[in-house]
Scaffold this active site. Structure first.
Site, short mmCIF file in Angstrom:
data_model
loop_
_atom_site.label_atom_id
_atom_site.label_comp_id
_atom_site.label_asym_id
_atom_site.label_seq_id
_atom_site.Cartn_x
_atom_site.Cartn_y
_atom_site.Cartn_z
N HIS A 123 0.85 -1.18 0.00
CA HIS A 123 0.00 0.00 0.00
C HIS A 123 0.90 1.24 0.00
O HIS A 123 2.07 1.17 0.39
CB HIS A 123 -0.90 0.01 1.24
CG HIS A 123 -1.96 -1.06 1.21
ND1 HIS A 123 -2.87 -1.22 2.22
CD2 HIS A 123 -2.26 -2.00 0.27
CE1 HIS A 123 -3.69 -2.23 1.91
NE2 HIS A 123 -3.33 -2.72 0.74
N GLU A 158 1.16 3.69 1.93
CA GLU A 158 1.79 4.02 3.21
C GLU A 158 3.02 3.17 3.47
O GLU A 158 4.03 3.65 4.02
CB GLU A 158 0.79 3.81 4.36
CG GLU A 158 -0.46 4.69 4.31
CD GLU A 158 -1.60 4.03 3.55
OE1 GLU A 158 -1.34 3.26 2.59
OE2 GLU A 158 -2.77 4.29 3.90
N CYS A 187 -5.48 1.67 6.07
CA CYS A 187 -6.17 0.42 6.41
C CYS A 187 -5.64 -0.09 7.75
O CYS A 187 -4.72 0.47 8.33
CB CYS A 187 -5.96 -0.62 5.30
SG CYS A 187 -4.34 -1.40 5.33
N CYS A 203 -1.84 -0.88 7.64
CA CYS A 203 -0.99 0.31 7.61
C CYS A 203 -1.07 1.07 8.93
O CYS A 203 -0.06 1.59 9.41
CB CYS A 203 -1.38 1.21 6.44
SG CYS A 203 -1.03 0.45 4.84
ZN ZN Z 1 -3.01 -0.11 3.91
#
Ligand code: ZN
Ligand code: ZN
Lengths: 186, 343
Positions: free
Chosen positions: A71, A73, A107, A110
């Site tokens: 992701h 992040e 999420c 993360c």
């Molecule tokens: Zn994430």
């Protein structure tokens, strides 16, 4: 931003971005998201700012790495860590004064990663109803997890509608013939 | 450390030394929630079917289809053989009413054959597991649609001896990886990703957080699986115990695939063996990676597959999976002790 002396005087707890910082860095994150959308990528923009300087920047790299954890992040956190390594900076003391600016709520994964690295503040645009780890699905940001780094503060809602619209556009333009599980986004 | 090694070696093939139990959802593992209801004795048995029909019309007990309307009397010397559920206390016209007249308005239900009401407790939700069913039935007769696999799993008898032998072997690999990582200064945590359809190990990894704070054994394995599929973004070459096997075409040919293609896709259909319960980051990484099942040795304080959260059965998430704990639990606990000694 602040001078070196002032930074040292303020504790990690009181570290908080000013309105003009939020305005400026979120504009930057939104530019990244727009750019991603125009290139058919997940429209999430994400940057990490330390000492008024971008030390990490990420976009979703799930498809090209075949690693579903890439992701934006996580990519940005890796850049921050690389930078600390190359500049011989102490990871913890950098992270404790770094803010994450991201167009969509991080999420659950993360959010936990941000805790593990002791990032104190996350500024985000819209909620992440499917995976959100700052309250939408679970609240990892403030949960009692003594072995999972520190809790972090969230500043949410900045240009939220715009962030939602970009995600909607992305979902709509996804190729309906593509094998379903191959398109993943956070 | 020596005696521990000896014990470990002694039980190398002793699959009776551990039991894998399922980590069920909150709904499946919580206590039986009860609601209060008014019941009344049926003093004239011949009126039973009429009473049930008329009560079902007046007080249908919506959402409580698992509750049986009539029960046989518990006490043997009871003057009446049956009792019937009249209504929930919350549905009664007057909650403090204790007379049958106040519960049954003039028309609708004939009161012939009914005695005076009393308060009982009935299960608010259908039981999901046999333990819940047994508790619920003590309160009031309840129907139960049994998931046989869950019942067998809760007894710790889901896996056959050959299956346990394979699980034992995979967790032994994870433990070996954990020890190798420990020797390199990492936390003693190891993990193995297995394709159960071909019984092949796809990836073996251990904790590498000494070099990267987010490289837990699970996230290391997730990237090693990506590398086995031609992706990945890290190199773990300096850790000899972290490795992956690219699935060869023949190992995949006989695997039926819903998509009709034989290409593996992230961790779909794979099992993960990990020596201790994953943290929130790792548990959610497994959701994103669409892991098939997870087996772990021991619980951890901030664990997200049973202890602090049950991310594998979390409402609203688009992927759920089965989790079992207790595989080689003693040996995995021994690894935690190695860590605590250093700290
Ligand atoms: Zn994430
Ligand atoms: Zn972890």
């Amino acid at each position: 931003m602040e001078t070196q002396g002032e930074i040292k005087a303020t504790s990690a707890e009181s570290f908080y971005p000013r309105d003009e910082d939020i305005e400026k860095w979120m504009a930057n994150a939104f530019d990244m998201a727009k750019d991603a959308l125009e290139n058919g990528e997940v429209p999430v923009g994400c940057l990490m700012v330390y000492n008024d300087e971008v030390v990490g920047r990420g976009r979703n790299e799930v498809n090209e790495t075949k690693n579903a954890t890439r992701h934006a992040e996580m990519v940005a956190l890796d850049q921050l860590l690389d930078r600390c390594r190359h500049s011989n900076l102490d990871v913890r003391s950098v992270c404790e004064r770094t803010a994450l600016y991201v167009t969509v709520e991080p999420c659950i994964m993360c959010a936990a990663a941000l805790r593990l690295l002791n990032i104190p503040v996350v500024v985000y645009g819209c909620r992440n109803e499917r995976f959100g780890g700052c309250g939408s699905v679970l609240d990892v940001s403030s949960a009692d997890l003594p072995q999972t780094g520190n809790t972090f503060k969230c500043v949410s809602g900045h240009r939220a509608q715009e962030a939602v619209e970009m995600l909607k556009t992305f979902y709509k333009q996804e190729n309906p013939n593509a094998p379903k599980p191959k398109t993943r986004k956070d | 450390m020596e005696p521990q090694m000896k014990r470990w070696k002694g039980s190398e093939f002793d699959t009776d030394s551990w039991v894998a139990y399922p980590v069920l959802s909150d709904e499946q593992s919580q206590d039986v929630e009860l609601v209060e209801a008014f019941a009344a004795p049926i003093v004239n048995k011949k009126e039973t079917s009429r009473l049930v029909r008329e009560l079902n019309g007046l007080y249908p007990l919506d959402g409580l289809q698992h509750i049986k309307r009539v029960r046989a009397c518990k006490e043997k010397d009871s003057p009446h053989p049956l009792e019937v559920l009249v209504c929930l206390v919350s549905d009664a016209p007057d909650r403090k009413a204790v007379s049958i007249d106040s519960l049954l308005p003039s028309d609708g239900v004939g009161r012939d054959g009914l005695g005076e009401p009393f308060v009982v407790k009935v299960p608010a939700r259908p039981p999901l597991t046999r333990p819940q069913f047994e508790l619920a039935s003590k309160q009031w007769p309840t129907s139960f649609h049994e998931d046989k696999q869950v019942t067998v799993a809760l007894r710790g008898e889901l896996f056959s001896p050959p299956q346990k032998a394979a699980m034992h072997m995979y967790m032994m690999s994870a433990i070996a990886a954990a020890r190798a990582g420990k020797e390199m200064g990492m936390e003693a945590v190891g993990a193995v990703v297995v394709n159960p359809a071909t019984q092949t190990i796809i990836a073996v990894g251990h904790d590498c957080r000494g070099d990267h704070p987010l490289h837990h054994a699970v996230t290391v394995c997730v990237d090693l699986v990506a590398r086995s599929q031609g992706g990945g973004c890290y190199s773990f070459d300096r850790y000899p115990a972290c490795r992956f096997t690219s699935p060869t075409s023949d190992t995949f040919q006989n695997v039926p695939d819903a998509e009709g293609s034989s290409q593996p896709y992230i961790c779909t259909g794979y099992d993960l063996y990990v020596t201790r319960e994953p943290c929130v980051m790792c548990a959610m990484a497994l959701v994103h990676s669409r892991i098939g099942r997870v087996f772990y040795g021991t619980a951890s304080a901030d664990g997200a597959l049973g202890t602090k959260f049950k991310i594998h059965s979390q409402k609203d998430l688009n992927h759920r999976f089965e989790v079992y704990k207790g595989v080689l639990s003693k040996q995995c606990e021994g690894l935690n002790k190695l860590d605590n000694h250093i700290l």
